[in-house]
Design a protein around this motif. Structure first.
Motif, PDB file in Angstrom:
ATOM      1  N   ALA A 174       0.811  -1.217   0.000  1.00 20.65           N
ATOM      2  CA  ALA A 174       0.000   0.000   0.000  1.00 20.65           C
ATOM      3  C   ALA A 174       0.841   1.262   0.000  1.00 20.65           C
ATOM      4  O   ALA A 174       0.394   2.320  -0.465  1.00 20.65           O
ATOM      5  CB  ALA A 174      -0.942  -0.001   1.208  1.00 20.65           C
ATOM      6  N   ASP A 175       2.071   1.181   0.522  1.00 20.33           N
ATOM      7  CA  ASP A 175       2.924   2.372   0.595  1.00 20.33           C
ATOM      8  C   ASP A 175       3.689   2.644  -0.691  1.00 20.33           C
ATOM      9  O   ASP A 175       4.482   3.572  -0.769  1.00 20.33           O
ATOM     10  CB  ASP A 175       3.901   2.259   1.775  1.00 20.33           C
ATOM     11  CG  ASP A 175       4.825   1.049   1.665  1.00 20.33           C
ATOM     12  OD1 ASP A 175       4.805   0.360   0.623  1.00 20.33           O
ATOM     13  OD2 ASP A 175       5.562   0.786   2.633  1.00 20.33           O
ATOM     14  N   GLY A 176       3.470   1.810  -1.717  1.00 19.91           N
ATOM     15  CA  GLY A 176       4.125   2.024  -2.989  1.00 19.91           C
ATOM     16  C   GLY A 176       5.521   1.471  -3.093  1.00 19.91           C
ATOM     17  O   GLY A 176       6.158   1.571  -4.152  1.00 19.91           O
ATOM     18  N   LYS A 177       6.038   0.888  -2.010  1.00 17.18           N
ATOM     19  CA  LYS A 177       7.377   0.301  -2.048  1.00 17.18           C
ATOM     20  C   LYS A 177       7.333  -1.037  -2.782  1.00 17.18           C
ATOM     21  O   LYS A 177       6.284  -1.668  -2.885  1.00 17.18           O
ATOM     22  CB  LYS A 177       7.909   0.116  -0.630  1.00 17.18           C
ATOM     23  CG  LYS A 177       8.172   1.421   0.104  1.00 17.18           C
ATOM     24  CD  LYS A 177       8.717   1.159   1.506  1.00 17.18           C
ATOM     25  CE  LYS A 177       8.987   2.470   2.241  1.00 17.18           C
ATOM     26  NZ  LYS A 177       9.491   2.244   3.618  1.00 17.18           N
ATOM     27  N   PRO A 178       8.489  -1.501  -3.302  1.00 12.32           N
ATOM     28  CA  PRO A 178       8.504  -2.786  -4.001  1.00 12.32           C
ATOM     29  C   PRO A 178       7.973  -3.912  -3.120  1.00 12.32           C
ATOM     30  O   PRO A 178       8.260  -3.975  -1.932  1.00 12.32           O
ATOM     31  CB  PRO A 178       9.986  -2.992  -4.331  1.00 12.32           C
ATOM     32  CG  PRO A 178      10.558  -1.612  -4.380  1.00 12.32           C
ATOM     33  CD  PRO A 178       9.814  -0.836  -3.335  1.00 12.32           C
ATOM     34  N   ASN A 179       7.183  -4.799  -3.716  1.00 12.90           N
ATOM     35  CA  ASN A 179       6.660  -5.930  -2.959  1.00 12.90           C
ATOM     36  C   ASN A 179       7.721  -7.037  -2.890  1.00 12.90           C
ATOM     37  O   ASN A 179       8.882  -6.817  -3.224  1.00 12.90           O
ATOM     38  CB  ASN A 179       5.348  -6.430  -3.576  1.00 12.90           C
ATOM     39  CG  ASN A 179       5.531  -7.043  -4.964  1.00 12.90           C
ATOM     40  OD1 ASN A 179       6.651  -7.262  -5.440  1.00 12.90           O
ATOM     41  ND2 ASN A 179       4.428  -7.329  -5.626  1.00 12.90           N
TER      42      ASN A 179
END
Length: 518
Positions: free
Chosen positions: A94-99
């Motif tokens: 949700a925070d836009g960081k790489p999964n």
């Protein structure tokens, strides 16, 4: 299974090679290539050409959800091929960081595209096709660590691609089985996507200067695991001439079609399917609902059609593709334990006494559990697979190098830590501006292992620039290449531990542990 990427990679993995890279001047217009479905225009950066987002199969949506891939539609005019296609559907942060697969988006159910890097003027160049890891639930061919520029600079045509993930790629259900008919492959659409991408390479790679008779398929974690499955598939015969398996194990268990069907029933129920839903109703379920109901990792299923044997059974009986093979593991594969939510001390407690007795180099229960896990899941199976490669040569490796920036805290080379070394893709990781500088020593080790992979692609044997001669694996000699501060050939590496793993396997390594998609 095996979805975690090393912290050095996760710090900078992104679905754009622009991340962490300096702006580059590219030639206007771009190179044009004709493939079997139309004409594409890529990007030129000096003598390096790239083509991105090329469809290799029809969108797997609507009636093609949970169906074998079909050929992509043709187009007229010139199709732009300068941008990656969307990654296949997967859970995102949700925070836009790489999964967990290094992906930031965008994603789509319509995702079956591939990317090609090639040297300008290439003719009959060796081809390497990368299959990414991520537990078969995460990942994309567009991740920055997989940028193919270094391979192309060294004369290799490099291909990456997307394949269906999670419940979209490893789904089975009684309604799908009933509709498929006798003999049709089931439960492994992701493997069918991989086969379709390799078939596209056979049809089209000569137009990019590649040699379809000299294709090396290579992959890490779930990607390596899938390659072992491809090596057992009669229908994949002839699609690749060599294989490299990085941390892909080899002892993971067979998952039956019946088991996968039962999982599928639970998945669609969680996604809101009514009782007794028809296949049309199941295919109409919202993709978001199916994704939310999807698991965290998937093993290929032994459906009795596409896969009649598990890789372990196939290698044990010699029923695999007779192609040269590189296989190996990393020194701290126990970095995966957090994903299984399995404390190392618990593994230590349940390990058979004869197995524990082989681990005289450990001091604490955690040390024992971590060592037992890494050897059981990756190290010992890799040696075993290499020893079963009768009729074709195999080379075994162990990657223990830790980048200088992490030496103060790292226990060893994490799962997936070798990837930027293999690709020599440091400038595409984004780590240079995130507190993880890459030292001259790091780059020197990268040059060695990268050259081994290039040499293997060229000749079928890993000839390494700056490293010692790497002997093919022979059980009586029991040699492997250790990529370390000083790369060396090691003999009888962890022999006592690996022998004990073969004789006294962990009882917990069953589908419930290894296939969290259940």
């Amino acid at each position: 299974m095996m979805k975690v990427l090393a912290q050095v990679v996760l710090a900078g993995l992104a679905a754009s090679v622009a991340t962490g890279s300096a702006a580059k001047t590219v030639s206007p217009g771009g190179p044009v290539v004709v493939v079997d479905t139309g004409t594409v225009r890529g990007t030129a950066d000096g003598d390096l050409l790239s083509f991105k987002g090329l469809p290799y199969a029809a969108p797997p949506i609507g009636p093609l959800r949970w169906a074998p891939p079909e050929k992509a539609a043709s187009w007229t005019g010139i199709r732009a091929a300068s941008n990656y296609g969307p990654a296949c559907l997967q859970k995102m942060n949700a925070d836009g960081k790489p999964n967990a697969g290094g992906v930031t988006g965008p994603t789509s159910e319509d995702c079956l595209s591939l990317n090609v890097w090639t040297p300008k003027g290439a003719k009959k160049a060796p081809v390497m096709v990368w299959i990414y890891g991520g537990g078969n639930a995460y990942g994309a061919g567009s991740v920055g660590a997989y940028d193919g520029s270094a391979f192309a600079r060294d004369g290799v045509v490099l291909v990456t691609f997307n394949y269906r993930l999670g419940t979209f790629g490893f789904f089975a259900h009684p309604e799908v089985t009933k509709a498929a008919g006798d003999g049709a492959p089931l439960a492994n659409d992701a493997l069918l996507d991989q086969r379709a991408a390799l078939q596209w390479v056979q049809r089209n790679i000569a137009a990019f200067g590649g040699d379809p008779a000299n294709v090396t398929v290579f992959g890490e974690s779930a990607g390596g695991m899938d390659i072992l499955a491809l090596m057992t598939m009669p229908s994949a015969k002839g699609l690749f001439a060599k294989a490299i398996v990085e941390s892909g194990g080899g002892w993971w268990p067979a998952v039956s079609l019946a088991t996968r069907e039962a999982e599928g029933v639970k998945t669609v129920t969680r996604a809101g399917a009514p009782a007794g839903a028809s296949l049309a109703q199941l295919r109409a379920l919202p993709a978001a609902a199916l994704l939310a109901a999807s698991g965290e990792g998937y093993l290929p299923a032994t459906d009795g059609r596409l896969l009649t044997l598990s890789p372990r059974e196939a290698f044990a009986t010699g029923q695999v593709a007779k192609v040269p093979l590189i296989i190996g593991s990393n020194s701290y594969e126990a970095s995966l334990l957090a994903e299984f939510k399995l404390p190392a001390a618990v593994l230590a407690a349940i390990a058979p006494a004869p197995l524990k007795a082989a681990y005289t180099d450990t001091k604490t229960a955690d040390d024992l559990g971590e060592s037992v896990f890494g050897d059981a899941v990756m190290g010992a199976p890799a040696r075993w697979v290499a020893s079963k490669a009768s009729g074709h040569p195999a080379w075994l490796y162990h990657f223990s190098y830790v980048i200088d920036a992490k030496r103060a805290t790292a226990k060893g080379a994490d799962h997936a830590a070798e990837i930027p070394f293999v690709f020599d893709s440091w400038e595409h990781l984004g780590v240079l501006g995130q507190g993880l500088p890459v030292s001259d020593r790091d780059r020197a080790v990268s040059k060695v292992i990268h050259s081994c992979w290039v040499g293997f692609a060229r000749t079928g044997a890993p000839v390494c620039t700056g490293g010692p001669a790497w002997p093919a694996y022979v059980g009586s000699d029991d040699s492997l290449m250790e990529f370390a501060d000083k790369t060396r050939v090691a003999r009888q590496f962890r022999k006592a531990q690996y022998d004990a793993q073969e004789a006294h396997p962990l009882p917990t390594l069953d589908p419930g542990l290894l296939d969290p998609g259940k």
